[in-house]
Enzyme design. Structure first.
Site, mmCIF file in Angstrom:
data_model
loop_
_atom_site.group_PDB
_atom_site.id
_atom_site.type_symbol
_atom_site.label_atom_id
_atom_site.label_comp_id
_atom_site.label_asym_id
_atom_site.label_seq_id
_atom_site.Cartn_x
_atom_site.Cartn_y
_atom_site.Cartn_z
ATOM 1 N N GLY A 107 15.070 70.401 39.276
ATOM 2 C CA GLY A 107 13.909 71.276 39.383
ATOM 3 C C GLY A 107 12.956 70.960 40.513
ATOM 4 N N SER A 108 13.455 70.330 41.600
ATOM 5 C CA SER A 108 12.540 70.003 42.698
ATOM 6 C C SER A 108 11.995 71.282 43.358
ATOM 7 C CB SER A 108 13.222 69.115 43.741
ATOM 8 O OG SER A 108 14.339 69.763 44.297
ATOM 9 N N SER A 109 12.792 72.345 43.407
ATOM 10 C CA SER A 109 12.324 73.588 44.053
ATOM 11 C C SER A 109 11.176 74.214 43.269
ATOM 12 C CB SER A 109 13.470 74.608 44.147
ATOM 13 O OG SER A 109 14.554 74.057 44.820
ATOM 14 N N ALA A 110 11.344 74.286 41.943
ATOM 15 C CA ALA A 110 10.268 74.856 41.124
ATOM 16 C C ALA A 110 9.030 73.975 41.194
ATOM 17 C CB ALA A 110 10.731 75.007 39.683
ATOM 18 N N ALA A 111 9.241 72.642 41.177
ATOM 19 C CA ALA A 111 8.092 71.729 41.195
ATOM 20 C C ALA A 111 7.293 71.889 42.488
ATOM 21 C CB ALA A 111 8.563 70.285 41.024
ATOM 22 N N PRO B 207 14.787 63.782 43.485
ATOM 23 C CA PRO B 207 15.671 64.002 44.635
ATOM 24 C C PRO B 207 15.838 65.507 44.902
ATOM 25 C CG PRO B 207 16.689 62.494 43.044
ATOM 26 C CD PRO B 207 15.453 63.035 42.402
ATOM 27 N N SER C 19 18.818 68.198 43.363
ATOM 28 C CA SER C 19 19.511 67.306 42.433
ATOM 29 C C SER C 19 19.750 67.965 41.087
ATOM 30 C CB SER C 19 18.667 66.042 42.224
ATOM 31 O OG SER C 19 17.392 66.418 41.723
ATOM 32 N N GLY C 20 19.391 69.252 40.962
ATOM 33 C CA GLY C 20 19.525 69.931 39.673
ATOM 34 C C GLY C 20 18.373 69.602 38.742
ATOM 35 N N ASP D 87 12.885 77.277 35.155
ATOM 36 C CA ASP D 87 12.400 76.125 35.946
ATOM 37 C C ASP D 87 10.902 76.239 36.259
ATOM 38 O OD1 ASP D 87 15.162 75.743 35.929
ATOM 39 O OD2 ASP D 87 15.227 74.980 37.975
HETATM 40 C C1 MEV Z 1 18.915 76.104 37.308
HETATM 41 O O1 MEV Z 1 18.063 74.984 37.131
HETATM 42 C C2 MEV Z 1 19.257 76.725 35.990
HETATM 43 C C3 MEV Z 1 20.145 77.974 36.047
HETATM 44 O O2 MEV Z 1 20.368 78.354 34.684
HETATM 45 C C4 MEV Z 1 19.499 79.111 36.818
HETATM 46 C C5 MEV Z 1 18.275 79.715 36.147
HETATM 47 O O3 MEV Z 1 18.072 79.521 34.922
HETATM 48 O O4 MEV Z 1 17.558 80.448 36.841
HETATM 49 C C6 MEV Z 1 21.497 77.665 36.667
#
Ligand code: MEV
Length: 296
Positions: A92-96, A86, A89-90, A137
């Site tokens: 890692g979709s942006s990095a992926a 999603p 959603s926290g 990420d």
């Molecule tokens: C984000 O997925 C994780 C954070 O620790 C930011 C980062 O590590 O760059 C909040």
């Protein structure tokens, strides 16, 4: 050409990791897929919408293309993006999406980037979009696996059944990281010791993972969540899910940047089914060993 890259889950240490503290993170078996085709202009089709290069709607893909253009001239191409992760959603979709876009472009145009260079580019994209970032990420999305950060030492977490519950509320990493930075500037004498405590939780968490002590991991989740709440990155929806998780005798914590996004807890298939009946966007995930994948 199709490439994919995995999402990730922070077991311990998000935010504190930005300030050099320890964290535990793993790639998960939810992926973002990018199909690239030659095209006269740039077209980005994703679940968010269809645009050209557009730093508002598709900031990560747009920055990735800008950076690639600095090393290889590309006039256009069409990206078709689909994701099991999603958005915001926290997980890692942006990095992926960043890693998969760089990987697919690298393959399609024979740019010749190795994995380390793909990671470095993805890290630059993250920095440009997010401002402050630990690089965790894009690292996990490029290489797969589970790690102790910042050493990037591999850890074996195969024995853990990680349940992820998505709040349905978006997590904005840039906003959350900035919020923590402001709090640290205002109260360095309070926030630095909180980061130190999170550091110790991560180190204890690694020991508990190594000895398979699930009770201790659960307990440490609860403590880590308390400290994340104290630095202002929890939210009403996260707190409500955690209350439900605790009502069933477990502990949970937000994962990733917070302010929305997802909660993690450990549990059995039955726990998963019970949580899924309460929260439809619940996933039972496993460790993903493979990072960027070229599907051809
Ligand atoms: C984000 O997925 C994780 C954070 O620790 C930011 C980062 O590590 O760059 C909040």
């Amino acid at each position: 050409m199709i490439c994919s890259a995995p999402g990730k889950v922070f077991l311990f240490g998000e935010h504190a990791v930005v300030y050099g503290r320890h964290a535990v993170v793993s790639a998960i078996n939810l992926r973002t897929f990018v199909k690239i085709e030659r095209h006269p202009d740039f077209v980005i089709e994703s679940p968010i919408g269809t645009t050209g290069l557009d730093a508002i709607t598709h900031p990560y893909v747009t920055e990735a293309i800008h950076l690639i253009q600095e090393i290889h001239p590309i006039k256009g191409c069409r990206f078709h993006i689909t994701s099991e992760i999603p958005v915001s959603s926290g997980l890692g979709s942006s990095a992926a999406v960043t890693v998969a876009v760089i990987g697919a472009t690298n393959e399609e145009f024979n740019i010749g980037l190795g994995r380390d260079e793909i990671y470095e580019l993805a890290r630059k994209v993250e920095k440009r979009v997010q401002g402050i970032a630990s690089g965790t990420d894009p690292f996990v999305s490029t290489f797969g696996g589970a790690y102790q950060i910042p050493e990037r030492e591999k850890i074996d977490i195969k024995g853990l059944n990680i349940i992820i519950i998505y709040t349905g509320q978006e997590s904005n990493t840039k906003k959350m990281v900035e919020k923590v930075a402001e709090l640290r500037n205002r109260f360095p004498d309070i926030i630095e010791p909180i980061f130190d405590a999170i550091d110790q939780i991560s180190l204890r968490g690694i020991q508990a993972i190594k000895t398979g002590d699930l009770d201790e991991i659960n307990f440490l989740f609860g403590m880590n969540q308390g400290l994340l709440k104290s630095i202002g990155v929890s939210s009403e929806s996260i707190d409500a899910i955690i209350t439900d998780v605790e009502r069933h005798g477990k502990r949970g914590k937000l994962t990733g940047a917070g302010g929305g996004g997802s909660v993690i807890t450990l549990g059995s298939k039955e726990d998963y089914k019970m949580l899924k009946s309460l929260y439809p966007d619940t996933f039972l995930v496993s460790l993903e060993n493979e990072g960027l994948k070229i599907h051809g």
